[in-house]
Motif scaffolding. Structure first.
Motif, PDB file in Angstrom:
ATOM      1  N   UNK A 162      71.853   5.645 -58.081  1.00  0.00           N
ATOM      2  CA  UNK A 162      73.005   5.984 -58.905  1.00  0.00           C
ATOM      3  C   UNK A 162      74.309   6.120 -58.128  1.00  0.00           C
ATOM      4  N   UNK A 163      74.244   6.467 -56.851  1.00  0.00           N
ATOM      5  CA  UNK A 163      75.476   6.770 -56.110  1.00  0.00           C
ATOM      6  C   UNK A 163      75.731   5.903 -54.882  1.00  0.00           C
ATOM      7  N   UNK A 164      74.696   5.309 -54.284  1.00  0.00           N
ATOM      8  CA  UNK A 164      74.888   4.653 -52.992  1.00  0.00           C
ATOM      9  C   UNK A 164      74.131   3.332 -52.869  1.00  0.00           C
TER      10      UNK A 164
ATOM     11  N   UNK B 254      83.155   2.297 -48.919  1.00  0.00           N
ATOM     12  CA  UNK B 254      82.892   3.357 -49.892  1.00  0.00           C
ATOM     13  C   UNK B 254      81.625   2.997 -50.668  1.00  0.00           C
ATOM     14  N   UNK B 255      80.588   3.837 -50.600  1.00  0.00           N
ATOM     15  CA  UNK B 255      79.373   3.520 -51.345  1.00  0.00           C
ATOM     16  C   UNK B 255      79.551   3.761 -52.847  1.00  0.00           C
ATOM     17  N   UNK B 256      78.976   2.887 -53.630  1.00  0.00           N
ATOM     18  CA  UNK B 256      78.947   3.049 -55.085  1.00  0.00           C
ATOM     19  C   UNK B 256      77.543   2.708 -55.557  1.00  0.00           C
ATOM     20  N   UNK B 257      77.242   3.126 -56.759  1.00  0.00           N
ATOM     21  CA  UNK B 257      75.922   2.862 -57.299  1.00  0.00           C
ATOM     22  C   UNK B 257      75.974   2.492 -58.760  1.00  0.00           C
ATOM     23  N   UNK B 258      74.836   2.543 -59.368  1.00  0.00           N
ATOM     24  CA  UNK B 258      74.682   2.158 -60.768  1.00  0.00           C
ATOM     25  C   UNK B 258      75.568   2.999 -61.683  1.00  0.00           C
ATOM     26  N   UNK B 259      75.804   4.248 -61.321  1.00  0.00           N
ATOM     27  CA  UNK B 259      76.625   5.129 -62.149  1.00  0.00           C
ATOM     28  C   UNK B 259      78.014   4.539 -62.387  1.00  0.00           C
ATOM     29  N   UNK B 260      78.594   3.924 -61.372  1.00  0.00           N
ATOM     30  CA  UNK B 260      79.917   3.302 -61.523  1.00  0.00           C
ATOM     31  C   UNK B 260      79.830   2.094 -62.443  1.00  0.00           C
TER      32      UNK B 260
END
Length: 139
Positions: A34-36, A45-51
């Protein structure tokens, strides 16, 4: 005499157990998803499924909240205290509410990472009550 056979280890690396170590692996995997999951090139900058879910109007925010509440459910299974669980629910609620803002709901996901906050709360509980599950963090 009957021969005993060992069951093969499942494909998920024994993540399906009810023990604290299996719970730790599941919530860490969920937080990473979700986050990384990806890193934005150039700014690292890490992003995940939440974004990515925030690009789906309204429904994506609800899906993200449901996935976040999975970590809360795991916390309840660990018999975590009510105040810690309520903080976790509050983190998910803030993330959900900010995600509902049309057009800019994606921006808070870069700064308010509810799932990372909730993982920190769960790790603190596990480190205190189940120290054998502790793992070395790589950064």
């Amino acid at each position: 005499m009957a021969k005993t056979t060992r069951m093969p280890r499942n494909a998920m690396g024994n993540m399906l157990g009810r023990d604290a170590a299996a719970v730790r692996r599941r919530v860490e995997a969920m937080e990473q998803l979700l986050e990384r999951t990806f890193v934005i090139p150039g700014i690292n900058r890490p992003i995940g499924l939440d974004v990515f879910l925030d690009f789906i109007p309204v429904g994506g925010t609800f899906i993200g909240a449901i996935l976040g509440l999975y970590m809360v459910w795991e916390a309840r299974n660990l018999k975590m205290g009510g105040s810690a669980v309520m903080r976790m629910v509050g983190n998910v609620a803030v993330d959900w509410a900010l995600g509902l803002i049309p057009g800019i709901g994606i921006i808070p996901d870069f700064f308010f990472r509810s799932n990372s906050r909730n993982l920190k709360i769960i790790r603190k509980h596990l480190d205190r009550h189940h120290p054998a599950t502790a793992t070395v963090q790589h950064k």
